[in-house]
Design a protein around this motif. Structure first.
Motif, PDB file in Angstrom:
ATOM      1  N   PRO A  38      90.342  71.067-130.197  1.00 56.99           N
ATOM      2  CA  PRO A  38      91.240  70.330-131.101  1.00 56.99           C
ATOM      3  C   PRO A  38      90.843  68.862-131.160  1.00 56.99           C
ATOM      4  CG  PRO A  38      92.346  70.840-129.031  1.00 56.99           C
ATOM      5  CD  PRO A  38      91.027  71.542-129.012  1.00 56.99           C
ATOM      6  N   ARG A  39      90.982  68.268-132.317  1.00 57.01           N
ATOM      7  CA  ARG A  39      90.604  66.863-132.497  1.00 57.01           C
ATOM      8  C   ARG A  39      91.646  65.967-131.857  1.00 57.01           C
ATOM      9  NH1 ARG A  39      87.872  65.343-138.011  1.00 57.01           N
ATOM     10  NH2 ARG A  39      87.290  63.705-136.592  1.00 57.01           N
ATOM     11  N   ARG A  40      91.178  64.892-131.273  1.00 53.28           N
ATOM     12  CA  ARG A  40      92.085  63.911-130.697  1.00 53.28           C
ATOM     13  C   ARG A  40      92.555  62.970-131.792  1.00 53.28           C
ATOM     14  NH1 ARG A  40      89.102  62.040-125.135  1.00 53.28           N
ATOM     15  NH2 ARG A  40      89.122  64.074-124.147  1.00 53.28           N
ATOM     16  N   VAL A  41      93.834  62.769-131.831  1.00 48.53           N
ATOM     17  CA  VAL A  41      94.387  61.872-132.833  1.00 48.53           C
ATOM     18  C   VAL A  41      94.343  60.460-132.269  1.00 48.53           C
ATOM     19  CG1 VAL A  41      96.438  61.306-134.182  1.00 48.53           C
ATOM     20  CG2 VAL A  41      95.876  63.692-133.700  1.00 48.53           C
ATOM     21  N   ALA A  42      93.729  59.550-132.994  1.00 43.31           N
ATOM     22  CA  ALA A  42      93.603  58.172-132.543  1.00 43.31           C
ATOM     23  C   ALA A  42      94.954  57.472-132.642  1.00 43.31           C
ATOM     24  CB  ALA A  42      92.580  57.432-133.388  1.00 43.31           C
ATOM     25  N   LEU A  43      95.272  56.699-131.614  1.00 42.04           N
ATOM     26  CA  LEU A  43      96.519  55.942-131.632  1.00 42.04           C
ATOM     27  C   LEU A  43      96.391  54.776-132.601  1.00 42.04           C
ATOM     28  CD1 LEU A  43      97.196  55.815-127.796  1.00 42.04           C
ATOM     29  CD2 LEU A  43      98.260  57.308-129.481  1.00 42.04           C
ATOM     30  N   LYS A  44      97.463  54.483-133.292  1.00 40.30           N
ATOM     31  CA  LYS A  44      97.437  53.363-134.222  1.00 40.30           C
ATOM     32  C   LYS A  44      97.438  52.063-133.437  1.00 40.30           C
ATOM     33  CE  LYS A  44      99.453  53.253-138.087  1.00 40.30           C
ATOM     34  NZ  LYS A  44     100.447  53.124-139.144  1.00 40.30           N
ATOM     35  N   GLN A  45      96.607  51.127-133.867  1.00 42.01           N
ATOM     36  CA  GLN A  45      96.566  49.822-133.231  1.00 42.01           C
ATOM     37  C   GLN A  45      97.541  48.898-133.942  1.00 42.01           C
ATOM     38  OE1 GLN A  45      92.587  48.418-133.277  1.00 42.01           O
ATOM     39  NE2 GLN A  45      91.842  50.011-131.906  1.00 42.01           N
ATOM     40  N   GLU A  46      98.148  48.043-133.164  1.00 39.14           N
ATOM     41  CA  GLU A  46      99.068  47.086-133.762  1.00 39.14           C
ATOM     42  C   GLU A  46      98.763  45.693-133.232  1.00 39.14           C
ATOM     43  OE1 GLU A  46     103.043  47.175-131.186  1.00 39.14           O
ATOM     44  OE2 GLU A  46     102.590  49.108-132.107  1.00 39.14           O
ATOM     45  N   GLN A  47      98.980  44.712-134.056  1.00 34.33           N
ATOM     46  CA  GLN A  47      98.722  43.329-133.683  1.00 34.33           C
ATOM     47  C   GLN A  47      99.883  42.816-132.855  1.00 34.33           C
ATOM     48  OE1 GLN A  47      95.970  41.491-134.371  1.00 34.33           O
ATOM     49  NE2 GLN A  47      96.840  39.884-133.101  1.00 34.33           N
ATOM     50  N   LEU A  48      99.589  42.262-131.691  1.00 30.16           N
ATOM     51  CA  LEU A  48     100.630  41.700-130.851  1.00 30.16           C
ATOM     52  C   LEU A  48     100.885  40.258-131.255  1.00 30.16           C
ATOM     53  CD1 LEU A  48      99.434  43.013-127.382  1.00 30.16           C
ATOM     54  CD2 LEU A  48     101.221  43.944-128.833  1.00 30.16           C
ATOM     55  N   ALA A  49     102.149  39.889-131.285  1.00 28.46           N
ATOM     56  CA  ALA A  49     102.496  38.511-131.598  1.00 28.46           C
ATOM     57  C   ALA A  49     102.314  37.676-130.336  1.00 28.46           C
ATOM     58  CB  ALA A  49     103.930  38.437-132.097  1.00 28.46           C
ATOM     59  N   LEU A  50     101.529  36.594-130.441  1.00 27.50           N
ATOM     60  CA  LEU A  50     101.296  35.731-129.298  1.00 27.50           C
ATOM     61  C   LEU A  50     102.473  34.784-129.108  1.00 27.50           C
ATOM     62  CD1 LEU A  50      97.554  34.975-129.960  1.00 27.50           C
ATOM     63  CD2 LEU A  50      98.520  36.591-128.341  1.00 27.50           C
ATOM     64  N   LEU A  51     102.683  34.371-127.869  1.00 26.20           N
ATOM     65  CA  LEU A  51     103.810  33.495-127.587  1.00 26.20           C
ATOM     66  C   LEU A  51     103.584  32.092-128.103  1.00 26.20           C
ATOM     67  CD1 LEU A  51     104.554  34.645-123.931  1.00 26.20           C
ATOM     68  CD2 LEU A  51     105.719  35.320-126.023  1.00 26.20           C
ATOM     69  N   GLU A  52     102.345  31.630-128.045  1.00 24.19           N
ATOM     70  CA  GLU A  52     102.039  30.281-128.499  1.00 24.19           C
ATOM     71  C   GLU A  52     101.015  30.342-129.627  1.00 24.19           C
ATOM     72  OE1 GLU A  52     100.581  28.133-125.176  1.00 24.19           O
ATOM     73  OE2 GLU A  52     102.435  28.312-124.029  1.00 24.19           O
ATOM     74  N   GLU A  53     100.999  29.301-130.422  1.00 21.92           N
ATOM     75  CA  GLU A  53     100.012  29.202-131.492  1.00 21.92           C
ATOM     76  C   GLU A  53      98.631  28.998-130.879  1.00 21.92           C
ATOM     77  OE1 GLU A  53      99.092  26.356-135.351  1.00 21.92           O
ATOM     78  OE2 GLU A  53     100.836  25.980-134.102  1.00 21.92           O
ATOM     79  N   THR A  54      97.603  29.681-131.416  1.00 18.53           N
ATOM     80  CA  THR A  54      96.252  29.565-130.867  1.00 18.53           C
ATOM     81  C   THR A  54      95.299  29.050-131.935  1.00 18.53           C
ATOM     82  OG1 THR A  54      95.768  31.850-131.431  1.00 18.53           O
ATOM     83  CG2 THR A  54      96.615  31.452-129.233  1.00 18.53           C
TER      84      THR A  54
END
Length: 79
Positions: A38-54
Motif C-alpha cells: 500500500p502507498r504511504r500517504v504523505a503528511l501535509k506540511q504546514e507553515q509554523l508561525a514564528l514568535l518574532e519577526e525574522t
C-alpha cells in the motif's frame, strides 16, 4: 591466523575454522507471496508561525531596547 602482507607466516594452532554442527543448520526459508504494497500517504506540511519577526537569514530582527546599550549590557541608571 595469517598476516595479509606476509605470505611466509604460518597458521597458528587453535585458529582453524570450526566444524559445522548439525544443530546449527538453518531450516529452509519459506518464500512469502509478495503483492503490491500500500502507498504511504504523505503528511501535509504546514507553515509554523514564528514568535518574532525574522530577516532573510531566519534570525530575529534586531530591535533597539532603551534599557540596553549597543553591546547588549544593561544601561546603568542612578536611583
Amino acid at each position: 591466523m595469517r598476516d595479509k602482507k606476509d605470505n611466509a607466516t604460518f597458521d597458528l594452532p587453535g585458529f582453524e575454522p570450526a566444524a559445522p554442527t548439525d544443530a546449527v543448520v538453518p531450516a529452509p526459508a519459506q518464500e512469502a507471496k509478495r503483492g503490491p504494497r500500500p502507498r504511504r500517504v504523505a503528511l501535509k506540511q504546514e507553515q509554523l508561525a514564528l514568535l518574532e519577526e525574522t530577516d532573510a537569514t531566519g534570525l530575529p530582527v534586531w530591535k533597539r531596547d532603551p534599557n540596553l546599550d549597543l553591546t547588549g549590557l544593561p544601561v546603568w541608571q542612578p536611583d
